[in-house]
Design a protein around this motif. Sequence first.
Motif, PDB file in Angstrom:
ATOM      1  N   LEU A   8       5.256   0.567 -15.066  1.00 26.59           N
ATOM      2  CA  LEU A   8       5.554  -0.727 -15.680  1.00 26.59           C
ATOM      3  C   LEU A   8       5.188  -0.720 -17.166  1.00 26.59           C
ATOM      4  O   LEU A   8       5.899  -1.311 -17.994  1.00 26.59           O
ATOM      5  N   ALA A   9       4.096  -0.061 -17.517  1.00 21.38           N
ATOM      6  CA  ALA A   9       3.731   0.048 -18.935  1.00 21.38           C
ATOM      7  C   ALA A   9       4.796   0.821 -19.709  1.00 21.38           C
ATOM      8  O   ALA A   9       5.128   0.475 -20.850  1.00 21.38           O
TER       9      ALA A   9
ATOM     10  N   GLY B 102       2.043  -8.822  -7.088  1.00 21.70           N
ATOM     11  CA  GLY B 102       0.995  -7.842  -6.863  1.00 21.70           C
ATOM     12  C   GLY B 102      -0.019  -8.233  -5.812  1.00 21.70           C
ATOM     13  O   GLY B 102      -0.018  -9.339  -5.283  1.00 21.70           O
ATOM     14  N   PHE B 103      -0.906  -7.286  -5.512  1.00 21.15           N
ATOM     15  CA  PHE B 103      -2.052  -7.577  -4.656  1.00 21.15           C
ATOM     16  C   PHE B 103      -2.982  -8.534  -5.394  1.00 21.15           C
ATOM     17  O   PHE B 103      -3.073  -8.506  -6.626  1.00 21.15           O
ATOM     18  N   GLY B 104      -3.712  -9.344  -4.649  1.00 22.14           N
ATOM     19  CA  GLY B 104      -4.795 -10.126  -5.233  1.00 22.14           C
ATOM     20  C   GLY B 104      -4.467 -10.722  -6.577  1.00 22.14           C
ATOM     21  O   GLY B 104      -3.576 -11.556  -6.724  1.00 22.14           O
ATOM     22  N   HIS B 105      -5.192 -10.255  -7.592  1.00 15.91           N
ATOM     23  CA  HIS B 105      -5.059 -10.788  -8.942  1.00 15.91           C
ATOM     24  C   HIS B 105      -3.940 -10.097  -9.709  1.00 15.91           C
ATOM     25  O   HIS B 105      -4.072  -9.777 -10.896  1.00 15.91           O
TER      26      HIS B 105
ATOM     27  N   PRO C 113      -0.670  -0.277  -7.291  1.00 12.33           N
ATOM     28  CA  PRO C 113      -1.115   1.120  -7.396  1.00 12.33           C
ATOM     29  C   PRO C 113      -0.992   1.640  -8.822  1.00 12.33           C
ATOM     30  O   PRO C 113      -0.111   1.211  -9.580  1.00 12.33           O
ATOM     31  N   ARG C 114      -1.874   2.570  -9.184  1.00  6.33           N
ATOM     32  CA  ARG C 114      -1.907   3.095 -10.541  1.00  6.33           C
ATOM     33  C   ARG C 114      -0.550   3.601 -10.998  1.00  6.33           C
ATOM     34  O   ARG C 114      -0.128   3.382 -12.134  1.00  6.33           O
ATOM     35  N   GLY C 115       0.164   4.287 -10.131  1.00 10.14           N
ATOM     36  CA  GLY C 115       1.475   4.804 -10.517  1.00 10.14           C
ATOM     37  C   GLY C 115       2.449   3.705 -10.897  1.00 10.14           C
ATOM     38  O   GLY C 115       3.257   3.854 -11.828  1.00 10.14           O
TER      39      GLY C 115
ATOM     40  N   ALA D 247       0.835  -1.198   0.000  1.00 14.61           N
ATOM     41  CA  ALA D 247       0.000   0.000   0.000  1.00 14.61           C
ATOM     42  C   ALA D 247       0.872   1.251   0.000  1.00 14.61           C
ATOM     43  O   ALA D 247       1.811   1.370   0.786  1.00 14.61           O
ATOM     44  N   GLY D 248       0.577   2.159  -0.911  1.00 10.68           N
ATOM     45  CA  GLY D 248       1.348   3.394  -0.997  1.00 10.68           C
ATOM     46  C   GLY D 248       2.662   3.252  -1.726  1.00 10.68           C
ATOM     47  O   GLY D 248       3.513   4.152  -1.681  1.00 10.68           O
ATOM     48  N   MET D 249       2.867   2.155  -2.425  1.00 10.82           N
ATOM     49  CA  MET D 249       4.125   1.894  -3.134  1.00 10.82           C
ATOM     50  C   MET D 249       4.381   2.977  -4.187  1.00 10.82           C
ATOM     51  O   MET D 249       3.555   3.215  -5.066  1.00 10.82           O
ATOM     52  N   PRO D 250       5.530   3.661  -4.130  1.00 14.51           N
ATOM     53  CA  PRO D 250       5.817   4.730  -5.086  1.00 14.51           C
ATOM     54  C   PRO D 250       6.345   4.187  -6.411  1.00 14.51           C
ATOM     55  O   PRO D 250       6.970   3.128  -6.467  1.00 14.51           O
ATOM     56  N   ALA D 251       6.109   4.944  -7.462  1.00 13.54           N
ATOM     57  CA  ALA D 251       6.508   4.511  -8.799  1.00 13.54           C
ATOM     58  C   ALA D 251       8.017   4.434  -8.963  1.00 13.54           C
ATOM     59  O   ALA D 251       8.505   3.754  -9.877  1.00 13.54           O
ATOM     60  N   ASP D 252       8.779   5.101  -8.102  1.00 16.91           N
ATOM     61  CA  ASP D 252      10.235   5.068  -8.282  1.00 16.91           C
ATOM     62  C   ASP D 252      10.821   3.688  -7.989  1.00 16.91           C
ATOM     63  O   ASP D 252      11.994   3.438  -8.262  1.00 16.91           O
ATOM     64  N   ASN D 253      10.018   2.763  -7.442  1.00 12.80           N
ATOM     65  CA  ASN D 253      10.489   1.382  -7.305  1.00 12.80           C
ATOM     66  C   ASN D 253      10.790   0.782  -8.679  1.00 12.80           C
ATOM     67  O   ASN D 253      11.730   0.010  -8.841  1.00 12.80           O
ATOM     68  N   VAL D 254       9.969   1.122  -9.656  1.00  7.89           N
ATOM     69  CA  VAL D 254      10.197   0.635 -11.020  1.00  7.89           C
ATOM     70  C   VAL D 254      11.447   1.281 -11.597  1.00  7.89           C
ATOM     71  O   VAL D 254      12.287   0.605 -12.216  1.00  7.89           O
TER      72      VAL D 254
END
Length: 331
Positions: A263-264, A249-252, A256-258, A227-234
């Motif tokens: 990743l895209a 990832g979570f669940g399926h 987070p959107r970011g 939860a709250g994972m920032p996009a700079d991890n990518v």
Amino acid sequence: MNNADIRSPHIKVFATGGTIAGVAGSATRRDYRPGQIGIDDFLGELAAMGIETALIGSQFANIGSEDIGPALWAQLHQATTDALADDACRGVIITHGTDTAEETAFLLDQTVSADKPVVIVGAMRPADAVGSDGLRNFANAVRVADDPDAAGRGVLLVMSDRIFAARDARKAHTEMTDAFKGFPRGPVGHVTPTSLEWFGPAWRAGEGARYRFFEDMPKVSILYAYAGMPADNVADALDGGTAGIVLAGFGHGNAPRGIRDALADAVKQGVLVVRSSRVDEGLVDREPEDDDAGFIAARALGPARARILLQLLLANGITDPARAQEEFSRR
């Protein structure tokens, strides 16, 4: 037993250490040191139990499996390949720590032929603990490796009287002797030192290695969603030179959107991205956004095995997401 004639029918045993070769110094002590018993001593104990199968042991390492990686994998792959090509060798057993057993098992499963049994075995309790499970697990592994019907099933993992396929096996408990589960198929057989029952026919009869093995495989990172994972991890993974990313990832396989947007963008840079899940069980199927983003759905593979498969695909020149999805979907 370690002096068996290499020209006569035998099973090769490759030892790497782990809890099955561990010693605590006390039958009730909680902590212990893995990889303390050599393969010659271990096979000597097995001989005293009355196991008559001819075994030839080789000590590749005597370490905890948390320290196993590409260099030892390369040795095990070559030794296993050579053993399977030996007419006198009926099968291979690899003693292994349980922490990374599923990764070694899956890597070998994809890169060696399935015409003879290959069995990985470990233990959850050191050799001198009350209720140690090591010798029983090993005796079970011998029974499996010595059974002609074990051929054509890929690499197998034997623990707690159960036989798991490498495609399904994962460690699911930190301490219990029945620490391993299989998903989505569960155990493929039941074994004791005196009995063996398969739950179905062999599924890889006559099949060779699926992928070529490379000692230096491309770097693939696993990103664990929170939860709250920032996009700079990518960005950090990309800066580190990763060629592929597995999202735990979570669940399926969600994030987070970011993170999803980052990743895209990584896919547009030529990085393969696989959506897996940090959840213990369940399939991660494709969803509509995957087509636009270029993501790959891990299906039944958890993050650890998804990483191994993605490395193999990249090493073997499979870089198209659609083609990679076909490979993940056939597990």
